[in-house]
Motif scaffolding. Structure first.
Motif, PDB file in Angstrom:
ATOM      1  N   ILE A 123       2.930  57.376 117.036  1.00  0.00           N
ATOM      2  CA  ILE A 123       4.110  56.569 117.361  1.00  0.00           C
ATOM      3  C   ILE A 123       3.823  55.091 117.119  1.00  0.00           C
ATOM      4  CG2 ILE A 123       5.581  55.796 119.260  1.00  0.00           C
ATOM      5  CD1 ILE A 123       5.360  58.624 120.427  1.00  0.00           C
ATOM      6  N   THR A 124       2.654  54.618 117.541  1.00  0.00           N
ATOM      7  CA  THR A 124       2.321  53.198 117.367  1.00  0.00           C
ATOM      8  C   THR A 124       2.229  52.838 115.888  1.00  0.00           C
ATOM      9  OG1 THR A 124       1.064  53.286 119.431  1.00  0.00           O
ATOM     10  CG2 THR A 124       0.721  51.376 118.029  1.00  0.00           C
ATOM     11  N   ALA A 125       1.664  53.728 115.073  1.00  0.00           N
ATOM     12  CA  ALA A 125       1.562  53.457 113.643  1.00  0.00           C
ATOM     13  C   ALA A 125       2.942  53.347 113.010  1.00  0.00           C
ATOM     14  CB  ALA A 125       0.748  54.558 112.968  1.00  0.00           C
ATOM     15  N   ILE A 126       3.841  54.276 113.337  1.00  0.00           N
ATOM     16  CA  ILE A 126       5.211  54.213 112.812  1.00  0.00           C
ATOM     17  C   ILE A 126       5.906  52.952 113.313  1.00  0.00           C
ATOM     18  CG2 ILE A 126       7.476  55.331 112.870  1.00  0.00           C
ATOM     19  CD1 ILE A 126       5.488  56.758 111.071  1.00  0.00           C
ATOM     20  N   HIS A 127       5.674  52.620 114.573  1.00  0.00           N
ATOM     21  CA  HIS A 127       6.282  51.422 115.153  1.00  0.00           C
ATOM     22  C   HIS A 127       5.805  50.164 114.427  1.00  0.00           C
ATOM     23  CE1 HIS A 127       8.083  49.017 118.365  1.00  0.00           C
ATOM     24  NE2 HIS A 127       6.966  48.302 118.398  1.00  0.00           N
ATOM     25  N   ALA A 128       4.496  50.071 114.166  1.00  0.00           N
ATOM     26  CA  ALA A 128       3.944  48.895 113.493  1.00  0.00           C
ATOM     27  C   ALA A 128       4.452  48.788 112.056  1.00  0.00           C
ATOM     28  CB  ALA A 128       2.422  48.949 113.516  1.00  0.00           C
ATOM     29  N   LEU A 129       4.564  49.908 111.378  1.00  0.00           N
ATOM     30  CA  LEU A 129       5.040  49.903 109.997  1.00  0.00           C
ATOM     31  C   LEU A 129       6.517  49.542 109.898  1.00  0.00           C
ATOM     32  CD1 LEU A 129       3.203  53.043 108.601  1.00  0.00           C
ATOM     33  CD2 LEU A 129       2.875  50.686 107.848  1.00  0.00           C
ATOM     34  N   GLY A 130       7.232  49.645 111.014  1.00  0.00           N
ATOM     35  CA  GLY A 130       8.653  49.301 110.990  1.00  0.00           C
ATOM     36  C   GLY A 130       8.913  47.889 110.505  1.00  0.00           C
ATOM     37  N   ASP A 131       8.048  46.939 110.867  1.00  0.00           N
ATOM     38  CA  ASP A 131       8.236  45.558 110.434  1.00  0.00           C
ATOM     39  C   ASP A 131       8.050  45.417 108.922  1.00  0.00           C
ATOM     40  OD1 ASP A 131       8.715  44.744 113.017  1.00  0.00           O
ATOM     41  OD2 ASP A 131       6.645  44.154 113.404  1.00  0.00           O
ATOM     42  N   VAL A 132       7.129  46.199 108.361  1.00  0.00           N
ATOM     43  CA  VAL A 132       6.906  46.176 106.914  1.00  0.00           C
ATOM     44  C   VAL A 132       8.116  46.760 106.190  1.00  0.00           C
ATOM     45  CG1 VAL A 132       5.458  47.084 105.050  1.00  0.00           C
ATOM     46  CG2 VAL A 132       4.411  46.284 107.180  1.00  0.00           C
ATOM     47  N   TRP A 133       8.565  47.928 106.664  1.00  0.00           N
ATOM     48  CA  TRP A 133       9.725  48.566 106.036  1.00  0.00           C
ATOM     49  C   TRP A 133      10.980  47.694 106.150  1.00  0.00           C
ATOM     50  CZ3 TRP A 133       7.775  53.266 109.096  1.00  0.00           C
ATOM     51  CH2 TRP A 133       6.882  54.011 108.320  1.00  0.00           C
TER      52      TRP A 133
ATOM     53  N   ALA B 164      12.680  65.891 121.687  1.00  0.00           N
ATOM     54  CA  ALA B 164      13.529  65.256 120.675  1.00  0.00           C
ATOM     55  C   ALA B 164      13.222  63.772 120.551  1.00  0.00           C
ATOM     56  CB  ALA B 164      15.006  65.462 121.036  1.00  0.00           C
ATOM     57  N   ALA B 165      12.946  63.108 121.674  1.00  0.00           N
ATOM     58  CA  ALA B 165      12.622  61.679 121.636  1.00  0.00           C
ATOM     59  C   ALA B 165      11.307  61.443 120.896  1.00  0.00           C
ATOM     60  CB  ALA B 165      12.544  61.121 123.059  1.00  0.00           C
ATOM     61  N   TYR B 166      10.290  62.249 121.173  1.00  0.00           N
ATOM     62  CA  TYR B 166       9.016  62.104 120.477  1.00  0.00           C
ATOM     63  C   TYR B 166       9.189  62.354 118.979  1.00  0.00           C
ATOM     64  CZ  TYR B 166       6.887  62.386 125.147  1.00  0.00           C
ATOM     65  OH  TYR B 166       6.531  62.156 126.460  1.00  0.00           O
ATOM     66  N   ALA B 167       9.977  63.371 118.630  1.00  0.00           N
ATOM     67  CA  ALA B 167      10.198  63.678 117.214  1.00  0.00           C
ATOM     68  C   ALA B 167      10.863  62.508 116.503  1.00  0.00           C
ATOM     69  CB  ALA B 167      11.052  64.937 117.079  1.00  0.00           C
ATOM     70  N   SER B 168      11.792  61.840 117.175  1.00  0.00           N
ATOM     71  CA  SER B 168      12.446  60.680 116.576  1.00  0.00           C
ATOM     72  C   SER B 168      11.455  59.540 116.380  1.00  0.00           C
ATOM     73  CB  SER B 168      13.605  60.222 117.465  1.00  0.00           C
ATOM     74  OG  SER B 168      14.246  59.082 116.939  1.00  0.00           O
ATOM     75  N   MET B 169      10.578  59.321 117.364  1.00  0.00           N
ATOM     76  CA  MET B 169       9.637  58.203 117.293  1.00  0.00           C
ATOM     77  C   MET B 169       8.578  58.403 116.204  1.00  0.00           C
ATOM     78  SD  MET B 169       9.067  56.905 121.223  1.00  0.00           S
ATOM     79  CE  MET B 169       9.221  58.450 122.098  1.00  0.00           C
ATOM     80  N   VAL B 170       8.170  59.632 115.943  1.00  0.00           N
ATOM     81  CA  VAL B 170       7.141  59.843 114.918  1.00  0.00           C
ATOM     82  C   VAL B 170       7.727  60.014 113.527  1.00  0.00           C
ATOM     83  CG1 VAL B 170       5.519  60.878 116.552  1.00  0.00           C
ATOM     84  CG2 VAL B 170       7.062  62.355 115.251  1.00  0.00           C
ATOM     85  N   LYS B 171       9.051  59.995 113.400  1.00  0.00           N
ATOM     86  CA  LYS B 171       9.667  60.124 112.084  1.00  0.00           C
ATOM     87  C   LYS B 171       9.525  58.824 111.308  1.00  0.00           C
ATOM     88  CE  LYS B 171      13.815  61.608 109.633  1.00  0.00           C
ATOM     89  NZ  LYS B 171      13.041  62.556 108.806  1.00  0.00           N
ATOM     90  N   SER B 172       8.953  58.920 110.135  1.00  0.00           N
ATOM     91  CA  SER B 172       8.744  57.747 109.285  1.00  0.00           C
ATOM     92  C   SER B 172      10.070  57.166 108.823  1.00  0.00           C
ATOM     93  CB  SER B 172       7.900  58.148 108.071  1.00  0.00           C
ATOM     94  OG  SER B 172       7.952  57.149 107.076  1.00  0.00           O
ATOM     95  N   SER B 173      10.120  55.848 108.719  1.00  0.00           N
ATOM     96  CA  SER B 173      11.280  55.167 108.147  1.00  0.00           C
ATOM     97  C   SER B 173      11.017  54.738 106.708  1.00  0.00           C
ATOM     98  CB  SER B 173      11.652  53.934 108.993  1.00  0.00           C
ATOM     99  OG  SER B 173      12.185  54.321 110.239  1.00  0.00           O
ATOM    100  N   GLY B 174       9.915  55.246 106.130  1.00  0.00           N
ATOM    101  CA  GLY B 174       9.576  54.849 104.764  1.00  0.00           C
ATOM    102  C   GLY B 174      10.629  55.218 103.755  1.00  0.00           C
ATOM    103  N   GLU B 175      11.106  56.470 103.791  1.00  0.00           N
ATOM    104  CA  GLU B 175      12.140  56.887 102.833  1.00  0.00           C
ATOM    105  C   GLU B 175      13.450  56.170 103.105  1.00  0.00           C
ATOM    106  OE1 GLU B 175      14.011  61.020 100.926  1.00  0.00           O
ATOM    107  OE2 GLU B 175      12.589  61.110 102.606  1.00  0.00           O
ATOM    108  N   ALA B 176      13.760  55.935 104.384  1.00  0.00           N
ATOM    109  CA  ALA B 176      14.979  55.192 104.721  1.00  0.00           C
ATOM    110  C   ALA B 176      14.928  53.784 104.139  1.00  0.00           C
ATOM    111  CB  ALA B 176      15.157  55.135 106.234  1.00  0.00           C
ATOM    112  N   ALA B 177      13.764  53.131 104.208  1.00  0.00           N
ATOM    113  CA  ALA B 177      13.629  51.778 103.667  1.00  0.00           C
ATOM    114  C   ALA B 177      13.864  51.756 102.166  1.00  0.00           C
ATOM    115  CB  ALA B 177      12.239  51.225 103.988  1.00  0.00           C
ATOM    116  N   GLN B 178      13.399  52.796 101.474  1.00  0.00           N
ATOM    117  CA  GLN B 178      13.637  52.863 100.030  1.00  0.00           C
ATOM    118  C   GLN B 178      15.118  53.035  99.734  1.00  0.00           C
ATOM    119  OE1 GLN B 178      11.148  55.917  98.359  1.00  0.00           O
ATOM    120  NE2 GLN B 178       9.252  55.022  99.145  1.00  0.00           N
TER     121      GLN B 178
END
Length: 726
Positions: free
Chosen positions: A467-477, A585-599
């Motif tokens: 979760i923290t890794a996905i959260h941190a990458l959010g700023d990059v995306w 469901a909340a955990y699944a949402s938090m670990v879902k990458s936003s990488g494809e969404a950013a593209q």
């Protein structure tokens, strides 16, 4: 947070009845120095005693569910939502699907049994196994709802004519018996109910006949299809719901553990220890080698106190601990549901049935469930007699401090402090006030850099790391960049060196999995010991042209890629008020990458990720930078399951009041749904402003990629404000 240093690992494999009771007992009487882990495929486990009543419509789904997430929180344990796949005795590791192996000092297996029929052609694709119970309950709920709507014909077949198959067939027939076209057939390759005493068998056969259940004894099914079953003589039977209830089968992975087995089940002695004394087993997956018994939930329940004491003894300081022996009763009371609110009681050859027996069974079942659902409140630590002014409110307050983004410092404080800091003029560093990441230049190359660090809100360091890794990458995306590299910081709670190595191995593997999947690399980091677990990442990314907060235009549509509600859900879970399925469901949402969404959103005029300041705060950040207004439609904002109910119940994250103050330009309704606009999000979705045509195309692409995305509003002419339409 653990009060004492951790020195031993107890791993409970499976969320069966014995382990559920152990979690309750552990919460009441923990063993200092032990970290407990429970592994289960889902957040809840179904109680078998109430399953026929649920099938018949006498119970709601929630009434037969054991909430393992809540029990684990009460026990101070971590819960791993995954399927165990193996045990390495030599290295003391449990292998888990989609999770790094975890270390154990002592382990216990309570995974139940399965009714799956892998050898039966078509069953894997079109059949439904009676066990595991959770999947069956879900599929039956969907089928009976569709049958009542007329979407599928109410044709059913039950393969397996033992007492379990007969009990479920009666429940299914009762539930859909008011449909004139209802057809249900009970099939067995031998005789129906052959294992029952004659009086009991006679009563059950009478019940099945009254409920219009057709019997097909001495019949072999050779193939299952979506709408029929085929028999060995070539004939077919219409069935849109084919249930497998033929016997108890062990899970196949037990065969590769190296443990002594009996017909595939783990052989245990009187102390419930297997051939490896560090590994115990209980419930239906265990074979009592000293006193064999049939598979029945009553044994799992009565094994729990013995198992609890023996696990504690094996983990305790001292080598001369005496282990208790489990001696199963010779016979037990069998209470069998008869479809309606009537039951049959059978013990020692005495048989009786009727509504009174149902009320007796119902009382027993509800008492058992109350034992696991009514958990005593956790009392806060006592404060000293004399203390500094204000300490009482800060230490106790109305609730404990949240983790994750709920523990952030308020936006108004950050704004005041950061605005006071003088900037250093550099040509290669661009200061973009309020934006998601710093923007650096290296010749013709653009690079973004950001950092995020979260204190743990779950006991599982692997889930917390992901979760923290996905959260941190959010700023990059959010800046439109591709992840490049990460530096990692980890603070471990006090623990032995063996546990340090185990935790760090799990954490590093989890982090590596996330960043490798996103095309980035972990290039270093720092570790420390502290009072509680926390993890953080400094991340960089590369891009051609940055997407900033400044750029939103009047008429732009606003797209949100993930539902809101992580803040209230995490706050509710911390207080043991959240439903385990909702937390899953909340955990699944938090670990879902936003990488494809950013593209997909790469041509956005402005973009940010929704994190600690909530949707309202982050959208107003775009409005302030772009000098525009925004209007959103409250009902179009997607929410996580359970979030609205928790908000309506008054659940709030710690930073909620600061988020309300930070969003001073908010104009709109009040109430539970509106309050979620200020809910701090952890690893939240992207919030993008795009032209109308582009927004519609992106929405289609986002949903096709598996995002619960929505168009929630539009950008308007200034002045800066957020208008919300109810």
């Amino acid at each position: 947070m653990h009060e004492f240093p951790l020195t031993r690992e107890l791993v409970l494999i499976g969320g069966g009845h014995s382990h559920a009771l152990i979690l309750k007992r552990w919460g009441m009487k923990p063993l200092p120095g032990v970290r407990v882990t429970v592994i289960n495929p889902g957040a809840v486990a179904a109680y078998s005693g109430m399953l026929p009543g649920f099938v018949a419509g006498h119970y709601e789904r929630a009434e037969l569910e054991l909430d393992l997430v809540r029990l684990a929180r009460f026990a101070g344990a971590r819960v791993l939502l995954g399927r165990a796949t193996g045990i390495d005795q030599d290295n003391r590791l449990v292998h888990i699907e989609n999770h790094p192996p975890i270390r154990y000092d002592t382990a216990s297996i309570d995974i139940g049994i399965t009714s799956a029929m892998p050898e039966l052609d078509g069953f894997a694709d079109h059949g439904v196994a009676a066990k595991p119970l959770e999947r069956f309950a879900t599929q039956w709920d969907a089928f009976q709802t569709a049958a009542r709507r007329g979407e599928v014909p109410p044709q059913m077949a039950v393969i397996g004519g033992g007492v379990a198959g007969a009990e479920l067939a009666a429940a299914m027939a009762y539930r859909l018996g008011d449909l004139p076209q209802m057809e249900i057939t009970l099939i067995d390759r031998g005789e129906i109910l052959s294992e029952m005493r004659a009086p009991t068998r006679h009563r059950l056969l009478e019940t099945l006949a009254r409920l219009r259940v057709t019997l097909r004894p001495q019949t072999q099914v050779i193939r299952v299809e979506a709408d029929r079953v085929t028999f060995s003589d070539g004939s077919t039977l219409g069935s849109c719901f084919t249930l497998g209830a033929a016997g108890a089968r062990p899970y196949g992975w037990l065969a590769d553990t190296g443990l002594d087995l009996h017909d595939g089940f783990v052989s245990v002695g009187p102390t419930l220890q297997s051939s490896d004394p560090r590994i115990f087993a209980a419930g239906d997956c265990a074979h009592l080698s000293h006193d064999p018994r049939p598979k029945a939930g009553v044994y799992a329940v009565r094994e729990a106190p013995v198992l609890f004491d023996n696990l504690r003894a094996c983990l305790s300081d001292g080598t001369n601990a005496t282990l208790r022996s489990y001696l199963p009763q010779k016979d037990y009371l069998k209470l069998i549901s008869l479809g309606g609110k009537s039951a049959l009681a059978d013990k020692a050859g005495l048989v009786t049935s009727g509504p009174l027996m149902w009320r007796w069974k119902d009382r027993i079942d509800r008492k058992f469930m109350r034992k696991l659902k009514d958990l005593p409140a956790m009392t806060p630590p006592a404060l000293p007699a004399q203390m500094a002014e204000g300490l009482r409110d800060e230490a106790l307050g109305k609730k404990p401090m949240c983790g994750a983004c709920g523990a952030k410092v308020g936006g108004d404080i950050l704004h005041r402090v950061l605005s006071e800091q003088p900037g250093v003029e550099r040509r290669d560093v661009l200061h973009l006030a309020g934006d998601d990441a710093a923007l650096l230049t290296h010749g013709d190359t653009w690079q973004v850099a950001s950092v995020d660090h979260l204190r743990a809100f779950v006991e599982d360091p692997v889930l917390m790391t992901r979760i923290t890794a996905i959260h941190a990458l959010g700023d990059v995306w959010a800046m439109g960049a591709s992840p490049q590299a990460a530096l990692m910081t980890v603070t471990l709670p006090k623990m032995s060196s063996a546990l340090q190595e185990g935790w760090l191995s799990e954490i590093m593997q989890a982090a590596r999995d996330v960043f490798t999947a996103e095309g980035a690399e972990i290039i270093g980091g720092h570790t420390a010991m502290g009072t509680e677990f926390s993890v953080g990442f400094s991340v960089t990314g590369l891009l051609d042209q940055p997407i900033t907060l400044k750029g939103a235009r009047p008429g732009d549509q606003i797209v949100l890629t993930k539902p809101l509600g992580t803040g209230v859900m995490l706050a509710a879970e911390m207080e043991m008020k959240a439903n385990g399925r909702d937390m899953e469901a909340a955990y699944a949402s938090m670990v879902k990458s936003s990488g494809e969404a950013a593209q997909i959103l790469g041509n956005a005029h402005a973009m940010t990720d929704v994190t600690g300041f909530g949707l309202a705060g982050h959208l107003l950040g775009i409005c302030r930078a772009s000098e525009v207004g925004a209007t959103i439609r409250l009902d179009d904002v997607p929410l996580l399951p359970g979030a609205l109910d928790q908000s309506a119940a008054g659940m709030r994250s710690t930073i909620y009041p600061a988020n309300r103050a930070y969003a001073a330009e908010y104009q709109g309704p009040e109430g539970a749904r509106a309050d979620l606009l200020f809910d701090p999000q952890t690893a939240g979705g992207l919030l993008a402003c795009l032209s109308s045509i582009r927004a519609e195309k992106c929405l289609i692409a986002l949903r096709a990629a598996g995002y619960e995305a929505a168009l929630i509003g539009e950008i308007t002419e200034g002045p800066v404000r957020l208008t919300v339409e109810a």
